[in-house]
Design a protein around this motif. Structure first.
Motif, PDB file in Angstrom:
ATOM      1  N   ASP A 148       3.937  -6.986  -8.958  1.00 27.57           N
ATOM      2  CA  ASP A 148       2.390  -7.020  -9.144  1.00 27.57           C
ATOM      3  C   ASP A 148       1.923  -5.791  -7.968  1.00 27.57           C
ATOM      4  O   ASP A 148       2.803  -5.955  -6.839  1.00 27.57           O
ATOM      5  N   ASP A 149       0.888  -5.531  -8.176  1.00 22.98           N
ATOM      6  CA  ASP A 149       0.396  -4.214  -7.584  1.00 22.98           C
ATOM      7  C   ASP A 149      -0.750  -5.137  -6.464  1.00 22.98           C
ATOM      8  O   ASP A 149      -1.439  -3.955  -6.043  1.00 22.98           O
ATOM      9  N   VAL A 150      -0.492  -5.973  -5.871  1.00 23.62           N
ATOM     10  CA  VAL A 150      -1.526  -6.969  -5.151  1.00 23.62           C
ATOM     11  C   VAL A 150      -1.866  -6.012  -3.950  1.00 23.62           C
ATOM     12  O   VAL A 150      -2.829  -5.862  -3.427  1.00 23.62           O
ATOM     13  N   VAL A 195      -5.775  -5.298  -2.541  1.00 19.96           N
ATOM     14  CA  VAL A 195      -6.200  -5.987  -1.075  1.00 19.96           C
ATOM     15  C   VAL A 195      -5.293  -5.904  -0.080  1.00 19.96           C
ATOM     16  O   VAL A 195      -4.087  -5.775  -0.263  1.00 19.96           O
ATOM     17  N   GLU A 196      -5.939  -6.083   1.227  1.00 21.38           N
ATOM     18  CA  GLU A 196      -5.025  -5.879   2.398  1.00 21.38           C
ATOM     19  C   GLU A 196      -4.629  -7.526   2.853  1.00 21.38           C
ATOM     20  O   GLU A 196      -5.214  -8.511   2.411  1.00 21.38           O
ATOM     21  N   SER A 197      -3.307  -7.613   3.354  1.00 22.56           N
ATOM     22  CA  SER A 197      -2.988  -8.861   3.694  1.00 22.56           C
ATOM     23  C   SER A 197      -1.970  -8.690   4.710  1.00 22.56           C
ATOM     24  O   SER A 197      -1.026  -7.967   4.875  1.00 22.56           O
ATOM     25  N   ASP A 198      -1.717  -9.958   5.752  1.00 24.82           N
ATOM     26  CA  ASP A 198      -0.901  -9.440   6.890  1.00 24.82           C
ATOM     27  C   ASP A 198       0.137 -10.536   6.459  1.00 24.82           C
ATOM     28  O   ASP A 198       1.160 -10.710   7.429  1.00 24.82           O
ATOM     29  N   PHE A 199       0.284 -11.237   5.556  1.00 23.63           N
ATOM     30  CA  PHE A 199       1.155 -12.241   5.215  1.00 23.63           C
ATOM     31  C   PHE A 199       1.452 -12.508   3.602  1.00 23.63           C
ATOM     32  O   PHE A 199       0.536 -12.044   3.043  1.00 23.63           O
ATOM     33  N   PRO A 246      -1.582 -15.726  -2.261  1.00 23.16           N
ATOM     34  CA  PRO A 246      -2.480 -16.653  -2.439  1.00 23.16           C
ATOM     35  C   PRO A 246      -3.692 -16.088  -3.441  1.00 23.16           C
ATOM     36  O   PRO A 246      -3.907 -14.961  -3.227  1.00 23.16           O
ATOM     37  N   ARG A 247      -3.815 -16.994  -4.458  1.00 21.34           N
ATOM     38  CA  ARG A 247      -4.812 -16.660  -5.552  1.00 21.34           C
ATOM     39  C   ARG A 247      -6.090 -16.298  -4.876  1.00 21.34           C
ATOM     40  O   ARG A 247      -6.768 -15.225  -5.294  1.00 21.34           O
ATOM     41  N   ASP A 261     -10.463  -9.504  -4.947  1.00 17.37           N
ATOM     42  CA  ASP A 261     -11.113  -8.323  -4.176  1.00 17.37           C
ATOM     43  C   ASP A 261     -12.695  -8.291  -4.741  1.00 17.37           C
ATOM     44  O   ASP A 261     -13.070  -7.298  -4.244  1.00 17.37           O
ATOM     45  N   GLY A 262     -13.199  -8.762  -5.388  1.00 15.60           N
ATOM     46  CA  GLY A 262     -14.629  -8.584  -5.901  1.00 15.60           C
ATOM     47  C   GLY A 262     -14.796  -7.817  -7.051  1.00 15.60           C
ATOM     48  O   GLY A 262     -15.918  -7.693  -7.641  1.00 15.60           O
ATOM     49  N   SER A 263     -13.759  -7.369  -7.568  1.00 14.49           N
ATOM     50  CA  SER A 263     -13.790  -6.602  -8.709  1.00 14.49           C
ATOM     51  C   SER A 263     -13.255  -7.638  -9.902  1.00 14.49           C
ATOM     52  O   SER A 263     -13.067  -8.651  -9.749  1.00 14.49           O
ATOM     53  N   ASN A 264     -13.393  -7.028 -11.254  1.00 15.95           N
ATOM     54  CA  ASN A 264     -13.230  -8.131 -12.385  1.00 15.95           C
ATOM     55  C   ASN A 264     -11.527  -7.905 -12.776  1.00 15.95           C
ATOM     56  O   ASN A 264     -11.198  -8.369 -13.641  1.00 15.95           O
ATOM     57  N   GLU A 265     -10.787  -7.042 -11.901  1.00 14.07           N
ATOM     58  CA  GLU A 265      -9.422  -6.925 -12.374  1.00 14.07           C
ATOM     59  C   GLU A 265      -8.581  -8.043 -11.796  1.00 14.07           C
ATOM     60  O   GLU A 265      -8.772  -8.635 -10.843  1.00 14.07           O
ATOM     61  N   VAL A 266      -7.785  -8.280 -12.954  1.00  5.10           N
ATOM     62  CA  VAL A 266      -6.822  -9.600 -12.869  1.00  5.10           C
ATOM     63  C   VAL A 266      -5.243  -8.911 -12.962  1.00  5.10           C
ATOM     64  O   VAL A 266      -5.243  -8.414 -14.016  1.00  5.10           O
TER      65      VAL A 266
END
Length: 173
Positions: free
Chosen positions: A29-31, A35-39, A88-89, A94-99
């Protein structure tokens, strides 16, 4: 405690990289592009555990080299080898409609034509040119349904429902 319905799988931990606790993470997945995440969350012995990343870098589109906080040796990394990697879901929105396809895992599928529940998406098969949803039906069967944008009518992440317009007879195969 982190619950399975609050995360979705984005990959799997591979082998150690180097001697200072770095690990190879294979992602589907290209998460990290969205989005930014530190975990991330790892499934260790059946328990979902958050692991904080000190740093990560992409080796390819599907491989990330990660240094987790508190993991400093090859021995510690070996204990994580083959663990599922989850995200985490609620952080993936990220505010966009992309899933992403991976976010659909664990959601219920409703046949838009009949209005009846088809089942729950248990896995997404990326091994063929046409991706497939593996759906566990209420009667205990497992069916494969094309993961095609043309068949998906609506995705409601809050309600955890995917509405699909399935061709007649597809579920009888």
């Amino acid at each position: 405690m982190i619950k399975q319905e609050n995360v979705f799988q984005i990959g799997r931990i591979g082998k150690s990289h180097g001697i200072h606790g770095e690990v190879t993470m294979h992602i589907t997945d290209d998460v990290f592009d969205r989005v930014e995440s530190d975990f991330v969350v790892l499934e260790v012995d059946g328990i979902l555990v958050p692991f904080f990343m000190e740093e990560y870098r992409f080796r390819s589109d599907e491989t990330v080299l990660v240094k987790f906080s508190g993991i400093d040796s090859q021995e510690q990394v070996r204990q994580l080898t083959h663990c599922g990697v989850f995200f985490p879901r609620d952080k993936a929105v990220d505010g966009s409609n992309e899933v992403s396809w991976a976010q659909l895992s664990g959601l219920s599928v409703i046949d838009q034509t009949t209005g009846k529940p088809v089942g729950e998406i248990k896995d997404i098969d990326y091994s063929t040119i046409n991706m497939l949803f593996e759906i566990a039906t209420p009667d205990g069967r497992k069916v494969l349904v094309p993961a095609s944008e043309e068949l998906i009518e609506d995705i409601d992440l809050q309600a955890r429902i995917v509405r699909m317009r399935l061709p007649e007879g597809l579920l009888d195969l």
